[in-house]
Design an enzyme around this catalytic site. Structure first.
Site, mmCIF file in Angstrom:
data_model
loop_
_atom_site.group_PDB
_atom_site.id
_atom_site.type_symbol
_atom_site.label_atom_id
_atom_site.label_comp_id
_atom_site.label_asym_id
_atom_site.label_seq_id
_atom_site.Cartn_x
_atom_site.Cartn_y
_atom_site.Cartn_z
ATOM 1 N N TYR A 167 -2.234 -6.028 3.809
ATOM 2 C CA TYR A 167 -1.776 -7.365 4.183
ATOM 3 C C TYR A 167 -0.450 -7.304 4.934
ATOM 4 O O TYR A 167 -0.307 -7.834 6.047
ATOM 5 C CB TYR A 167 -1.661 -8.205 2.909
ATOM 6 N N LYS B 42 0.480 -8.012 9.047
ATOM 7 C CA LYS B 42 1.457 -8.994 9.530
ATOM 8 C C LYS B 42 2.492 -8.314 10.429
ATOM 9 O O LYS B 42 2.965 -8.913 11.403
ATOM 10 C CB LYS B 42 2.140 -9.689 8.352
ATOM 11 N N ASN C 29 -9.768 -10.931 9.247
ATOM 12 C CA ASN C 29 -9.059 -12.210 9.230
ATOM 13 C C ASN C 29 -7.641 -12.136 9.797
ATOM 14 O O ASN C 29 -7.170 -13.097 10.406
ATOM 15 C CB ASN C 29 -8.990 -12.739 7.791
#
Lengths: 275, 275
Positions: free
Chosen positions: A144, A148, A83
Site C-alpha cells: 500500500y 502511494k 486499484n
C-alpha cells in the site's frame, strides 16, 4: 463561480469528511465518483481500474481529489496493483485528457511508514525526538505505502511532462476517522470499540497513544483540502496530513508556509470511545 | 567458494558487460536468465513477467543482479507495467522465496531525469554547477524512470520487512554502451552512427557532450557491480553508475565511500565513432 471538483473514492473516510464539510458550500460543485452508489448522493459509478469507464467523469472538472484505491495496509499485491497502481495511472491519464488543472492525491504516511515501525511504540509518546518532513527518503512499510510512493512519482512525472495537470499535491494523510468515531472518540477499524484490546491493556494504551500522535481531524483534513483547492502557487509538492498534535512526528510547517495550513485540533483531545 | 549469481536480462547492454568482464573469473558462478537464449550461452529462458516461470532460477543463488525489463525511455505504460513494475515484484518475490541474500537492481538516471531535462543542453558542458546525489527527490522523466523509482521503493520495502533479501543496491546506471561502441566510440541506439544527426551539427555536438557527461564504461560498470557483490555492509542504498567524468552531474562520492567504487575512465576520453 463555483469550482468543479471530482472526488474519486468519494464515500470512504476521507471523502465523506470532505462531503460533510464542503458539499454545502457554494464555492464547490462536487461530482462523486465511487465504485458503488449511495442512496443519498448522485454518484458516477465506476472503478478507477477501468480507464474508459471513468473518463466521462473528468470532463469540465477544475480539480480532482483522487482518493479511490485499496485503502488499507493489508492489501495484497494483486489488490494494490489493480486499484492503486493501475488506478493511479488511469486517473492521471483521464485528468490529462480532460485537461483538469489541479490534482490532489490522497497519499499516506505509509510512504514513510518504516520510520514509525522502527521507533514504535516510543514514537507515540511525548518528547520522542523525531520529525519526518517531505524531504526524507521513502521507506514504505507495505505494498500500500509503496503504491502511494509510486503515485506521487507518477504525478510528478505527469506534472512536469504534460500540459495537464498543472498542479499536483500529494497529501500524506495519517489517521482520519469515520464521522461517528471522530473527535473525541476512537476508531472502529482499529479495533478500539470492537473489543480487540482490553481497555487498560498495554496494547490498548499504545493504540490510543498512536492515535494521539497521528490523528487528523475531519475538519483539519477538510481545511487542508481547501488550502489545496484555493492555492494557485504550487506546481508539485508533498504535505503531511495531521492535526497539530503535540505528539506528531510529521512536519506541518511546510504545509503551513506553502499552502497556509492552520490546523485547529490536537491529538491530546482525542480519546477512544467509552466502553 | 564461488558466489552463485543470477543475472536477469543477461544479454542486454549491462548484462553483456558483466559477462564480458566477470564470467571467466573463478569468484562467480553465473546463471543467465533471459527472455530468449543465445547460442553461445547456457540460458534459463523465462520472462520476469511470469512469476512461476522464473522461480526455479533463483534456487541456490547468493545474489541476483536484476536487469530484465523494458530497457528504454520510450516504453509505453503497458510495456512498463508488465516488464518493469510486475517484473520487479515477481523478481523480488522469487528472491524472497528462494532466500537470496543480495539483490542488485539495475535502476536508472531517469529516476531523476527531470534535473537533466530542465538544464539541457547546458548541463552537458564543463563547469555547469549541479551535483545530483542519492538524497534528491525523485523527478522521473518517463514511465520507465517512474517504474525504476517504484522498483527502488519496493526493494526497500522487501529489505526492511522480509527476511530476504538482506542487502539491496539500487544502481542508477546512466549510459553504458554496447561493446562495439564502447570507449572510445559512440552508440548505435542513440543515433550517432546511424546518421540521425549530421556530424558537426548542433544536435550531434550535444549528443557527444551528453555522452561525455553520462558515460559509464563497461569496465567501470563491472567494477561497481563487483563492489556490490563483495560488500557486506550495506542494507539498502542508492548509487549512481557513471564513470569519473569531468562533466558528470551525478555524485559518485557516496559510492566511493560506501562500497569503494573507484572508476578508471573519464567521459572526456569518449568520442563518437568516425564517419
Amino acid at each position: 463561480m463555483a469550482q468543479n471538483v471530482l472526488l474519486t473514492g468519494a464515500f470512504g473516510r476521507v471523502g465523506t469528511a470532505i462531503i460533510d464539510h464542503l458539499a454545502d458550500k457554494p464555492d464547490y460543485n462536487f461530482t462523486y465518483l465511487n465504485r458503488s452508489d449511495r442512496d443519498q448522493y448522485e454518484t458516477f459509478v465506476a472503478d478507477v481500474s477501468d480507464r474508459e469507464a471513468i473518463q466521462p467523469a473528468f470532463e469540465d472538472q477544475d480539480a480532482v481529489i483522487h482518493l479511490a484505491g485499496y485503502p488499507e495496509t493489508d492489501g495484497t499485491w494483486e489488490e494494490i496493483l489493480k486499484n492503486n497502481i493501475i488506478g493511479m495511472y488511469n486517473t492521471l491519464e483521464a485528468a490529462k485528457e480532460a485537461e483538469v488543472e489541479k490534482f490532489i492525491f490522497g497519499s499516506t504516511n505509509h510512504v514513510v511508514g518504516m520510520y514509525e515501525v522502527e521507533n514504535a511504540p516510543d514514537i507515540y509518546y511525548p518528547d520522542f525526538d523525531l520529525m519526518i518532513d517531505h524531504t526524507v527518503p521513502n521507506r514504505p512499510d507495505t505494498y500500500y505505502g509503496t503504491s502511494k510512493a509510486f503515485g506521487e512519482d507518477l504525478g510528478r512525472y505527469y506534472l512536469e511532462n504534460y500540459e495537464f495537470p498543472t498542479q499536483f499535491y500529494a497529501l500524506r494523510i495519517a489517521s482520519v476517522r469515520h464521522e461517528e468515531y471522530d473527535h473525541p472518540y476512537g476508531d472502529a477499524e482499529h479495533g478500539v470499540d470492537r473489543g480487540d484490546w482490553e481497555r487498560g491493556s498495554d496494547e490498548y494504551e499504545t493504540m490510543v497513544a498512536r492515535m494521539k500522535s497521528m490523528w487528523q481531524s475531519r475538519r483539519d483534513l477538510t481545511h487542508q483540502m481547501e488550502c489545496c483547492l484555493t492555492d494557485d502557487e504550487v506546481d508539485f509538492d508533498v504535505f503531511y496530513g495531521v492535526s497539530d498534535n503535540d505528539r506528531r512526528w510529521f512536519d506541518i510547517e511546510h504545509a503551513r508556509e506553502v499552502i497556509g495550513y492552520e490546523p485547529q485540533d490536537n491529538g491530546e483531545e482525542w480519546d477512544a470511545p467509552p466502553e
